[in-house]
Design a protein around this motif. Structure first.
Motif, PDB file in Angstrom:
ATOM      1  N   LEU A 265       0.815  -1.214   0.000  1.00  0.00           N
ATOM      2  CA  LEU A 265       0.000   0.000   0.000  1.00  0.00           C
ATOM      3  C   LEU A 265       0.847   1.262   0.000  1.00  0.00           C
ATOM      4  CD1 LEU A 265      -2.873  -0.991   2.468  1.00  0.00           C
ATOM      5  CD2 LEU A 265      -3.052  -0.680  -0.006  1.00  0.00           C
ATOM      6  N   SER A 266       2.059   1.175   0.463  1.00  0.00           N
ATOM      7  CA  SER A 266       2.927   2.361   0.514  1.00  0.00           C
ATOM      8  C   SER A 266       3.485   2.731  -0.853  1.00  0.00           C
ATOM      9  CB  SER A 266       4.086   2.126   1.483  1.00  0.00           C
ATOM     10  OG  SER A 266       5.002   1.167   0.965  1.00  0.00           O
ATOM     11  N   ARG A 267       3.382   1.817  -1.815  1.00  0.00           N
ATOM     12  CA  ARG A 267       3.975   2.074  -3.130  1.00  0.00           C
ATOM     13  C   ARG A 267       3.180   3.118  -3.893  1.00  0.00           C
ATOM     14  NH1 ARG A 267       4.824  -3.973  -5.441  1.00  0.00           N
ATOM     15  NH2 ARG A 267       4.171  -2.820  -7.307  1.00  0.00           N
ATOM     16  N   PRO A 268       3.839   4.081  -4.522  1.00  0.00           N
ATOM     17  CA  PRO A 268       3.113   5.138  -5.229  1.00  0.00           C
ATOM     18  C   PRO A 268       2.322   4.647  -6.430  1.00  0.00           C
ATOM     19  CG  PRO A 268       5.491   5.327  -5.590  1.00  0.00           C
ATOM     20  CD  PRO A 268       5.295   4.307  -4.514  1.00  0.00           C
ATOM     21  N   ASP A 269       2.715   3.502  -7.012  1.00  0.00           N
ATOM     22  CA  ASP A 269       1.996   2.982  -8.164  1.00  0.00           C
ATOM     23  C   ASP A 269       0.713   2.267  -7.775  1.00  0.00           C
ATOM     24  OD1 ASP A 269       3.950   1.085  -7.045  1.00  0.00           O
ATOM     25  OD2 ASP A 269       3.106  -0.316  -8.509  1.00  0.00           O
ATOM     26  N   VAL A 270       0.538   1.981  -6.479  1.00  0.00           N
ATOM     27  CA  VAL A 270      -0.661   1.313  -5.986  1.00  0.00           C
ATOM     28  C   VAL A 270      -1.688   2.353  -5.556  1.00  0.00           C
ATOM     29  CG1 VAL A 270      -1.577  -0.092  -4.098  1.00  0.00           C
ATOM     30  CG2 VAL A 270       0.473  -0.833  -5.308  1.00  0.00           C
ATOM     31  N   LYS A 271      -2.920   2.194  -6.019  1.00  0.00           N
ATOM     32  CA  LYS A 271      -3.966   3.188  -5.730  1.00  0.00           C
ATOM     33  C   LYS A 271      -4.960   2.734  -4.668  1.00  0.00           C
ATOM     34  CE  LYS A 271      -2.066   5.726  -8.782  1.00  0.00           C
ATOM     35  NZ  LYS A 271      -1.210   6.847  -8.361  1.00  0.00           N
TER      36      LYS A 271
ATOM     37  N   ALA B 160      -4.496   1.802   4.773  1.00  0.00           N
ATOM     38  CA  ALA B 160      -4.909   2.434   3.525  1.00  0.00           C
ATOM     39  C   ALA B 160      -4.974   3.957   3.678  1.00  0.00           C
ATOM     40  CB  ALA B 160      -6.266   1.885   3.096  1.00  0.00           C
ATOM     41  N   ALA B 161      -5.535   4.421   4.793  1.00  0.00           N
ATOM     42  CA  ALA B 161      -5.638   5.867   5.011  1.00  0.00           C
ATOM     43  C   ALA B 161      -4.257   6.506   5.158  1.00  0.00           C
ATOM     44  CB  ALA B 161      -6.489   6.137   6.244  1.00  0.00           C
ATOM     45  N   ARG B 162      -3.353   5.823   5.809  1.00  0.00           N
ATOM     46  CA  ARG B 162      -2.003   6.371   6.027  1.00  0.00           C
ATOM     47  C   ARG B 162      -1.328   6.706   4.709  1.00  0.00           C
ATOM     48  NH1 ARG B 162       1.632   2.445   9.373  1.00  0.00           N
ATOM     49  NH2 ARG B 162      -0.085   2.887  10.848  1.00  0.00           N
ATOM     50  N   TYR B 163      -1.580   5.875   3.705  1.00  0.00           N
ATOM     51  CA  TYR B 163      -0.904   6.082   2.424  1.00  0.00           C
ATOM     52  C   TYR B 163      -1.837   6.640   1.349  1.00  0.00           C
ATOM     53  CZ  TYR B 163       2.763   3.498   4.729  1.00  0.00           C
ATOM     54  OH  TYR B 163       3.728   3.109   5.625  1.00  0.00           O
ATOM     55  N   GLY B 164      -3.006   7.121   1.778  1.00  0.00           N
ATOM     56  CA  GLY B 164      -3.916   7.774   0.844  1.00  0.00           C
ATOM     57  C   GLY B 164      -4.544   6.847  -0.166  1.00  0.00           C
ATOM     58  N   LYS B 165      -4.828   5.601   0.230  1.00  0.00           N
ATOM     59  CA  LYS B 165      -5.387   4.608  -0.687  1.00  0.00           C
ATOM     60  C   LYS B 165      -6.849   4.307  -0.336  1.00  0.00           C
ATOM     61  CE  LYS B 165      -1.295   4.797  -2.178  1.00  0.00           C
ATOM     62  NZ  LYS B 165      -0.264   3.784  -2.283  1.00  0.00           N
ATOM     63  N   TRP B 166      -7.578   3.785  -1.296  1.00  0.00           N
ATOM     64  CA  TRP B 166      -8.980   3.437  -1.103  1.00  0.00           C
ATOM     65  C   TRP B 166      -9.123   1.926  -0.881  1.00  0.00           C
ATOM     66  CZ3 TRP B 166      -9.601  -0.065  -4.824  1.00  0.00           C
ATOM     67  CH2 TRP B 166      -8.957   0.122  -6.056  1.00  0.00           C
ATOM     68  N   ILE B 167     -10.312   1.531  -0.389  1.00  0.00           N
ATOM     69  CA  ILE B 167     -10.644   0.105  -0.231  1.00  0.00           C
ATOM     70  C   ILE B 167     -12.028  -0.142  -0.820  1.00  0.00           C
ATOM     71  CG2 ILE B 167     -11.075  -1.800   1.361  1.00  0.00           C
ATOM     72  CD1 ILE B 167      -9.271  -0.451   3.384  1.00  0.00           C
ATOM     73  N   ILE B 168     -12.118  -1.119  -1.721  1.00  0.00           N
ATOM     74  CA  ILE B 168     -13.403  -1.684  -2.135  1.00  0.00           C
ATOM     75  C   ILE B 168     -13.581  -2.957  -1.319  1.00  0.00           C
ATOM     76  CG2 ILE B 168     -14.741  -2.701  -4.007  1.00  0.00           C
ATOM     77  CD1 ILE B 168     -12.981  -1.071  -5.958  1.00  0.00           C
ATOM     78  N   SER B 169     -14.600  -3.010  -0.478  1.00  0.00           N
ATOM     79  CA  SER B 169     -14.834  -4.159   0.392  1.00  0.00           C
ATOM     80  C   SER B 169     -15.994  -4.985  -0.156  1.00  0.00           C
ATOM     81  CB  SER B 169     -15.134  -3.696   1.822  1.00  0.00           C
ATOM     82  OG  SER B 169     -15.242  -4.793   2.700  1.00  0.00           O
ATOM     83  N   ASP B 170     -15.667  -6.161  -0.675  1.00  0.00           N
ATOM     84  CA  ASP B 170     -16.677  -7.084  -1.197  1.00  0.00           C
ATOM     85  C   ASP B 170     -17.249  -7.875  -0.026  1.00  0.00           C
ATOM     86  OD1 ASP B 170     -18.163  -9.110  -2.306  1.00  0.00           O
ATOM     87  OD2 ASP B 170     -16.574  -9.906  -3.575  1.00  0.00           O
TER      88      ASP B 170
END
Length: 392
Positions: free
Chosen positions: A160-166, A193-203
């Motif tokens: 999740l910390s990687r810049p290429d990961v959204k 996810a929040a720490r690195y500014g990423k979203w979560i889709i929870s199925d």
């Protein structure tokens, strides 16, 4: 009115264009037992059947309003009753399924080449939709130790910390391994996810299907402070065996994402309202189907326990992952047949059982089988006996 359901009887589905029964894998023997596709072989709840009959008797099937307060009230009432989860009606959006919803959301939240985290072994359409959209799968494998699965939070944070990961797609409860994530695990995931500014889709399509004594926790209920980074996908389809009616309810609380959903899904693709039959079935299920579901859950608990005892006696080296949720059994058979191709051949051709092979969920699943236990116990027993004979 309360109904008593005889779930031992099942339903004859032959000749109904059933994917599960009428579309067996190539090379399957004529008498193969299908315990693969994730729908149930139980009759639907009587209130659902009565609602469908009543709707057909109206003799017309025009456009039907998903946004009606009664429709949304049935959905929000179910969330509140089963999970103590309060959701605003305006935050719920129609999709013909969770998989199409994930495809729409990938278009909204990512651009071509972006990375999306999944946790294999996991529901294989995640991979297919990510790759079909021109995005990249970034795998953060689950840990498998002593027959139990857990998240690898160190690896997850690195990904999740990687810049290429959204962002990431979370499977909760997890298909196929059956884990029901604890509030602590869910909070930790959302915080990363929040720490690195990423979203979560929870199925959360299997959220209603948990063992007695186990609780499913909607991610948005556990982490309301991160509502602008989380989308939760729900549906009555797995819960009430309504998959063919193609209706899912997607909870989006970020206003910008809501606007983007409307623009893409309704504006570009013209997907706006459910069918009259799917709405009738969902409303009856959510307002009158709880008694049926409780009986099904008790029966599934019995099937899980039966499978556990059978494996211990007849295939003692098999390892059944703790099936806290879903109606799917995830069985490690590598002690009997470490080659996944040979295992598939033994199951389908020698045993005559059509199962979902573990490798389709990622290489971490090679040597495992996913068995659909939402069927009469006699059918489950026949399947397990054939498996034991083929592996003996």
């Amino acid at each position: 009115m309360a109904f008593q359901y005889d779930l031992d009887q099942g339903v004859d589905r032959a000749g109904t264009f059933s994917v599960k029964w009428d579309c067996l894998p190539a090379g399957a023997p004529a008498d193969a037992l299908p315990l693969w596709v994730a729908d149930m072989d139980f009759p639907c709840a009587q209130p659902v059947l009565e609602a469908l009959h009543a709707r057909v008797d109206r003799r017309i099937f025009g456009y039907t309003n998903y946004e009606d307060p009664q429709v949304k009230g049935a959905i929000t009432g179910w969330y509140q009753k089963r999970f103590g989860w309060q959701v605003e009606p305006g935050d719920i959006f129609y999709s013909p399924g969770v998989v199409p919803a994930i495809a729409f959301l990938l278009d909204i939240l990512t651009e071509e080449g972006d990375g999306v985290v999944i946790q294999r072994p996991v529901y294989y359409p995640f991979t297919k939709k990510i790759e079909a959209a021109g995005r990249r799968v970034v795998n953060s494998p689950l840990r498998y130790e002593d027959g139990a699965y857990s998240m690898d939070f160190g690896d997850l944070e690195e990904k999740l910390s990687r810049p290429d990961v959204k962002g990431m797609i979370l499977c909760s409860p997890h298909n196929p391994v059956g884990r029901v994530w604890t509030p602590e695990e869910l909070s930790r995931t959302a915080e990363l996810a929040a720490r690195y500014g990423k979203w979560i889709i929870s199925d959360e399509i299997h959220g209603d299907l948990v063992r007695r004594g186990v609780t499913h926790h909607p991610l948005l209920k556990v982490c309301p402070q991160h509502r602008d980074r989380i989308i939760v996908c729900t549906a009555p389809s797995k819960t009430f065996n309504l998959a063919g009616l193609q209706l899912s309810n997607i909870v989006i609380q970020n206003p910008a994402w809501q606007a983007a959903w409307r623009e893409l899904v309704a504006g570009r693709y013209g997907i706006m309202d459910a069918s009259p039959l799917s709405l009738a079935a969902m409303m009856a299920a959510y307002t009158q189907g709880e008694d049926w579901l409780d009986q099904v859950l008790d029966y599934l608990d019995g099937n899980v326990e039966f499978a556990r005892r059978f494996l211990a006696e007849h295939l003692p080296a098999a390892r059944l992952a703790d099936p806290q949720g879903t109606y799917l059994l995830w069985v490690d058979l590598r002690a009997y047949c470490p080659n996944p191709g040979e295992l598939e051949d033994r199951m389908l051709h020698r045993a005559g059982v059509a199962l979902d092979e573990g490798y389709i969920f990622g290489e971490e699943g090679a040597g495992f089988e996913r068995i659909n236990a939402a069927c009469p116990r006699s059918l489950l027993e026949r399947c397990l006996r054939r498996m034991a004979e083929a592996l003996g």
